[in-house]
Structures are given as structure tokens and as C-alpha cells.
Design an enzyme around this catalytic site. Structure first.
Site, short mmCIF file in Angstrom:
data_model
loop_
_atom_site.label_atom_id
_atom_site.label_comp_id
_atom_site.label_asym_id
_atom_site.label_seq_id
_atom_site.Cartn_x
_atom_site.Cartn_y
_atom_site.Cartn_z
N ASP A 36 -3.47 -13.90 70.70
CA ASP A 36 -4.07 -14.52 69.51
C ASP A 36 -5.51 -14.94 69.74
O ASP A 36 -6.17 -15.40 68.80
CB ASP A 36 -3.23 -15.73 69.06
N ASN A 37 -6.01 -14.77 70.96
CA ASN A 37 -7.40 -15.12 71.27
C ASN A 37 -8.25 -13.90 71.61
O ASN A 37 -9.33 -14.05 72.18
CB ASN A 37 -7.45 -16.11 72.44
N GLY A 74 -4.89 -30.82 62.70
CA GLY A 74 -5.94 -29.96 62.21
C GLY A 74 -7.35 -30.41 62.57
O GLY A 74 -8.33 -29.87 62.05
N ARG A 125 -18.40 -21.79 62.44
CA ARG A 125 -18.41 -20.55 63.22
C ARG A 125 -18.69 -19.35 62.30
O ARG A 125 -18.30 -19.34 61.13
CB ARG A 125 -17.06 -20.34 63.91
N ARG A 132 -7.77 -10.82 64.90
CA ARG A 132 -7.50 -10.68 66.34
C ARG A 132 -6.25 -9.84 66.55
O ARG A 132 -5.56 -9.48 65.59
CB ARG A 132 -7.40 -12.05 66.98
N ASP A 177 -12.69 -17.92 70.49
CA ASP A 177 -11.95 -19.16 70.75
C ASP A 177 -12.27 -19.73 72.14
O ASP A 177 -11.66 -19.39 73.14
CB ASP A 177 -10.44 -18.95 70.60
#
Length: 629
Positions: free
Chosen positions: A297-298, A149, A206, A213, A307
Site C-alpha cells: 500500500d506504500n 485521521g 501533497r 498504488r 508515504d
């Protein structure tokens, strides 16, 4: 009577509303470690994992202003390093992680989720709008899989700088408000060669209206026939409808208000997501940006650049440019990005399932490439200063320019910036002599014969597709004869032919050919430029408009890998001044600073300007050796 309470700081006064957690199902399990999370769009993060001695090393005033804060507000808060790194919670924030799936390099990968990102909450005001706040690198979540993580300094610097650079370029993007580093270290293998080193843990804060997404909708997918995986919420169509309603009502309210029929509303939403995605990738192409990992996923549901991993801005123009050293099959090359985005949209349509009619979604997808091409050509016209007329020939003018840039190994950013120096066509001038000085400047941005040979050999060695074609030609000439005329095969054979020609050429022959190619194209460009003036307008104003549009469409500086690497190397030594200096330059990418000096070019009156920051120079030779994975 003196108050016993300490006055709250600006960060502590942020008004969180955390709409997503109120509108969408949240997993509240206290189970530790990574796990499959069914029936939820978010998971609570039960405990924080503080950094050791977090320190703020860079802030974006522009990004913090979105929250109604100034950089000074943040710096005045002694707890800010902890708040901005997810080491301590701001009042009202609710730590969580988002659940999503993804198609990675074309194959469905099942549950992914925020493995290194923690949602802190959402703030909203009439003045500044709606912003979700995340911290990236704050520790493990239920979606961390085998990871820790954490994010390290080098990747955090790259994401922080590129987020703000893209915003300044005028390209939709998530934002980066702060960069915090620490005295906590984790082991990493940066070159994927089995050699792990200890790197400093860092966190980027961010901001975006939402980080939802395409992959957010893939958690509802059934078992995939190729990978055998399925989404954690397969068959939960009620939650899918809930997520779709939330996205449209919150971020596409004009669509929600315009439709009473659900299917029509959903189709209108899909059409706008398609349009935004087409426009975004066209903007990337126009500045030579390569994302590197265009998995589903991006890809943002809002049409934002999302990302920042192994991204790269092209130096030498190469349509086959791949910025991610792990992408051996070149799936996400520069020229493949538009078609990959369309492929990802098709996966989104599949994930929406019965919420869309398949035939209607197919018709929208059929419009993707024409929509992209229209946005791209519009952007390229601006880069060439062709703003008063649209001609059918313009597409060919652009493709001819890119062919010359590719063949001469011209630097993408610097060459486009130099085109504003091409003299306006005047009747009766000696054209070769007139364009000679700007051609000389452009040639300085082109590759030498040795560089072109090196690039050609490298491309040849790394080209899996070409190796297969050559193997077929040797082992099965009949089959090879059947496919040799296919455009993709012909293109690969043309690359091989170009390399053979280079190997038989010397530097003098190359320079002469490069000069002739550039003179020919610039003469063609000037003929097209002349048609911008119809004889009725003020010519002086027409010339001014051309320069204004070109200089606001062709950046002087972008975040090249070597520029980011300079900041990273200085940061490794504890010097973050380069990060902040580069941030300042990237925040104003279209403006020329005062030149450090001017050098006579030696041809005509054209002078080569050398700027104090040096970031607009042709990249150094060592830049070619940077490996990003």
C-alpha cells in the site's frame, strides 16, 4: 458601479477537473465512521473537520509552481491556512478518500485506505501538467479504522522536508507544497512505550500526478489463505478493468496508443511499472535511503517515492540498516529493499489476475533483479566518476568499497562526497603519500573502536535470525551442520566473528587497519580511474567531467534523522525558522556553500572545509539514539 463580489484569490482560481472521481466508481454513502466499502475506488468525505486556528509555517515554492502558483500568491490569501489544511474547501474541490488494501510486513491486511488523507481534487494545465492535491491529517474518513485521521507536527515536518529533499536529489517522489499547524491537540505514544503525550495537529498538502498504488488493485483480491481477509471489492473484475484502463490511459498514454490487444497492453504496462520500480529502488540505494514500510500500500503505481513515515538516510554504512524501530525482523532493511520491491510486484501481478498471463508476468519479474542491478551499477559508476568506460571489474570495485565502508563504520554520504578529492593518478608519484591527505579526511568519517563495538553488540542483540542459529548450534548440532554452509547462515556467523575480532582490538590497532584498508582500496580505485583516459581525449576535460559527475551524484547533505529532529525540537518551541532553513539547504543538496572557515588538516595541502550550516558534518553521538517508529 462597485462590484459586491470580492475578487477571488489564486487558490480559489485553481481549475479543478477531478478526473478520477469521474472515471472511477465512488461510494457516496452518508454513513458515519469506519466501514467496509465494496464496489468503489473512492469514498466521498461528507463533512470537513476544521483545525483550530490553522497557521502556515512552511511553503515549498518549487511545489506550488506545479500548480502555477507562487508562495506569495498563497501568503496573500487570508483563507490559505484553511484551504491548505482541508478546513475549508477551495471552489471546485471535492473531498474524498481512496480505497486500497495492502500486504503489510508480508501478510495481507485487507481494506486499509486513506485513513488520514483527504483527496481535494485534480488540476491540469498545458503548462504545468496534471496534479492531484491531497491534505494529510485533515480528519477521519471511512478508512480511519480506530484512528482519528490526524497527523502531528513531528511526522508532518518529516514528510514535508523529505518529500522536497528527495525531489532535489533527483529521485521520483510525491511533493509537499505546504505545512500547516494548529492549536488542536491529540494524544500520541511516539515511542510505543505506553506513554501518551499531547501533540499539535498539523497538515501537509501533497501533490502527485496520482496517488494510486499497488494496493489500489488489491481491493479485488479474494480471501487470503493466511490472514483469512479479502478485498472489499473481491470479484468485481469489471471495476478492476476500469481502474486499470484509467491508470494506463491517464498516466501511461504511450502504452495505450501503442497496443490494440488488451493483454499485450497490460503486459507492457506491468513491464514499465517493474522498470520504474527497479530504477526507483536503485536510486534509493545510491543515496542510502531506507523507506521503512515497504508494504504494497506504500508503493506507487507511477514509480514515485510514496508515504514518508519511519524513513531514514543511513549515517554509518550498514547493509542491515533498519530505520523503522518496529521492524524487529528486519524485513525492510536497506539491503532487502530491492528484493522486497520485487515481492511487491509479484503481489501486484496477482492482484491484476486475469488481466495478465501468469507466465508473461513471471518472465517480467525474472528481469527485475538484472534491471535493478544495471540501474544500481550505473548510479554507482557516476558516484565514482567512472563515466567514460564500463568495465566488468566495476561491480567488484563497488562491492569492495562498500565492504571497507562497512568494516570501518564509514559515514555513507560524507565518504562518497570525499571521493571526488582522491587525486587523479599521475605516473611515478608516491602513492601512499599522495592519497594520505584524503585518507585522513575519510578516517574522520569512520567509527571509533567503541562505536563499532557498540554497533556490533546492538546488532547481535537485535538479530533474531542469529539468535535462532546459535540456539540451533547448541541444541541440534547435526541440523546446524546441515545449514552452516548456507549463504544467509554464513553471513550471520561472519557478523559474529567480526564482533569477536572487534572485542579483541584496541583503538590504535583499529586505526592502523582502517588506514591500510582505505589506502588499498583508493589505490585500486585510482588504477581504474586511470583507464578512463584513453590518451586521445583532453585530459583536463576528462578530469573536469569526473568531478562534475561525482559532485552532482554525491550529495553534500541529506535529511538525516538528527537534522529533522533539530527542526522538530525548535518547532515544539514555536520556532519554525529551522524548518525553513533546512528546506532551503535541502533544495540544493549538491552544491557547496561558501565555507565558514578552512582548517588545515595537518597532512599535505588538503584542507577540511567547515560550512556555516554544519549539516555536512559527521552526525553527533546523540543521533544514534533517535528512535523512529
Amino acid at each position: 458601479m462597485e462590484s459586491s463580489q470580492t475578487a477571488s484569490s489564486a487558490l480559489e482560481r485553481l481549475a479543478f477537473n477531478n478526473t478520477a472521481l469521474k472515471r472511477l466508481p465512488v461510494d457516496v454513502s452518508a454513513e458515519l465512521g469506519s466501514r467496509t466499502v465494496p464496489g468503489a475506488c473512492f469514498s466521498r468525505v461528507g463533512s470537513l473537520q476544521p483545525l483550530l486556528r490553522p497557521t502556515i509555517v512552511a511553503l515549498s515554492q518549487s511545489a506550488f509552481s506545479l500548480l502555477g502558483l507562487s508562495a506569495q500568491d498563497v501568503l496573500d490569501d487570508p483563507l490559505a491556512p484553511e484551504y491548505l489544511s482541508g478546513s475549508r474547501l477551495m471552489p471546485g474541490s471535492e473531498p474524498a478518500a481512496h480505497c486500497y488494501c495492502g500486504h503489510q510486513f508480508g501478510l495481507f491486511a485487507g481494506q486499509l485506505g486513506d485513513g488520514a488523507v483527504m483527496y481535494l481534487g485534480e488540476v491540469e494545465s498545458d503548462t504545468h501538467g496534471h496534479w492531484e492535491i491531497q491534505v494529510k491529517g485533515a480528519g477521519v474518513t471511512p478508512y480511519s479504522r480506530d484512528g482519528d485521521g490526524r497527523k502531528v507536527l513531528r511526522s508532518s515536518i518529516r514528510e514535508f522536508l523529505c518529500s522536497e529533499a528527495m525531489f532535489a536529489l533527483g529521485i521520483p517522489t510525491t511533493r509537499a507544497a505546504s505545512l500547516v499547524t494548529s492549536d488542536l491537540y491529540v494524544g500520541r505514544d511516539p515511542l510505543n512505550n505506553g506513554e501518551r503525550i499531547l501533540e499539535r495537529c498539523s497538515v501537509v498538502m501533497r501533490l502527485a500526478p496520482s496517488f494510486i498504488r499497488f494496493g489500489s488493485f488489491e481491493i479485488f483480491l479474494g480471501r487470503d489463505e493466511f490472514s483469512g481477509l479479502q478485498g472489499p471489492s473481491a470479484g468485481h473484475h469489471g471495476i478492476r478493468a476500469q481502474l486499470l484502463d484509467y491508470v494506463i490511459e491517464s498516466f501511461y498514454p504511450h502504452i495505450q496508443q501503442a497496443h490494440h490487444n488488451r493483454k499485450e497492453r497490460n503486459l507492457s504496462f506491468f513491464r514499465e511499472v517493474t522498470m520504474r520500480t527497479a530504477k526507483l529502488v536503485a536510486q534509493w540505494q545510491c543515496v542510502g535511503f531506507c523507506h521503512g514500510v515497504l508494504n504494497t500500500d506504500n508503493i506507487s503505481i507511477l514509480g514515485l517515492t510514496l508515504d514518508y513515515g519511519p524513513f531514514g538516510f543511513m549515517d554509518r554504512f550498514d547493509p542491515d540498516f533498519v530505520c523503522n524501530a518496529s521492524d524487529k525482523r528486519r524485513r525492510y532493511s536497506y539491503q532487502a529493499q530491492p528484493s522486497v520491491c520485487r515481492w511487491n510486484l509479484a503481489r501486484l501481478a496477482e492482484a491484476l489476475g486475469s488481466e495478465l498471463k501468469a507466465a508473461d508476468a513471471g518472465a517480467v519479474l525474472d528481469d527485475f533483479m538484472p534491471t535493478y542491478e544495471a540501474f544500481y551499477l550505473c548510479g554507482m559508476r557516476k558516484k565514482l566518476g567512472l563515466v567514460r568506460k564500463e568495465e566488468a571489474e566495476d561491480r567488484e570495485v563497488v562491492s569492495d568499497l562498500l565492504r571497507v565502508m562497512h568494516n570501518t563504520g564509514a559515514d555513507f554520504t560524507n565518504t562518497f562526497r570525499l571521493l571526488s578529492r582522491v587525486p587523479w593518478p599521475e605516473g611515478g608519484d608516491d602513492e601512499r603519500a599522495t592519497v594520505g591527505p584524503v585518507v585522513d579526511l575519510i578516517l574522520k568519517q569512520c567509527a571509533s573502536i567503541e562505536e563499532l563495538k557498540h554497533f556490533g553488540r546492538q546488532s547481535y542483540q537485535d538479530n533474531v535470525e542469529l539468535a535462532m542459529i546459535l540456539s540451533m548450534a547448541h541444541t541440534n548440532p547435526v541440523m546446524f551442520g546441515m545449514v552452516a554452509d548456507r549463504p544467509d547462515v554464513a553471513q550471520q556467523l561472519e557478523l559474529m566473528g567480526r564482533l569477536k575480532e572487534l572485542l579483541e582490538t584496541d583503538q590504535e590497532e583499529l586505526k592502523e587497519k582502517q588506514r591500510d584498508d582505505w589506502i588499498r582500496w583508493i589505490c585500486r580505485y585510482r588504477r581504474r580511474l586511470a583507464r578512463e583516459f584513453d590518451g586521445t581525449s583532453d585530459l583536463h576535460l576528462v578530469k573536469q567531467q569526473r568531478l562534475r559527475v561525482m559532485n552532482s551524484s554525491n550529495p553534500r547533505v541529506v535529511l538525516r534523522n538528527y537534522i529533522a529532529q533539530n527542526a522538530i525540537q525548535a518547532a515544539y518551541k514555536g520556532d519554525f525558522s529551522e524548518v525553513n532553513r533546512i528546506l532551503k539547504v535541502l533544495e540544493d543538496p549538491y552544491t557547496d556553500p561558501e565555507p565558514l572557515c578552512q582548517q588545515q588538516d595537518g597532512a599535505g595541502d588538503e584542507k577540511e572545509k567547515l560550512f556555516a550550516d554544519g549539516y555536512d558534518a559527521k552526525p553527533p553521538a546523540w543521533a544514534q539514539k533517535i528512535c523512529i517508529t
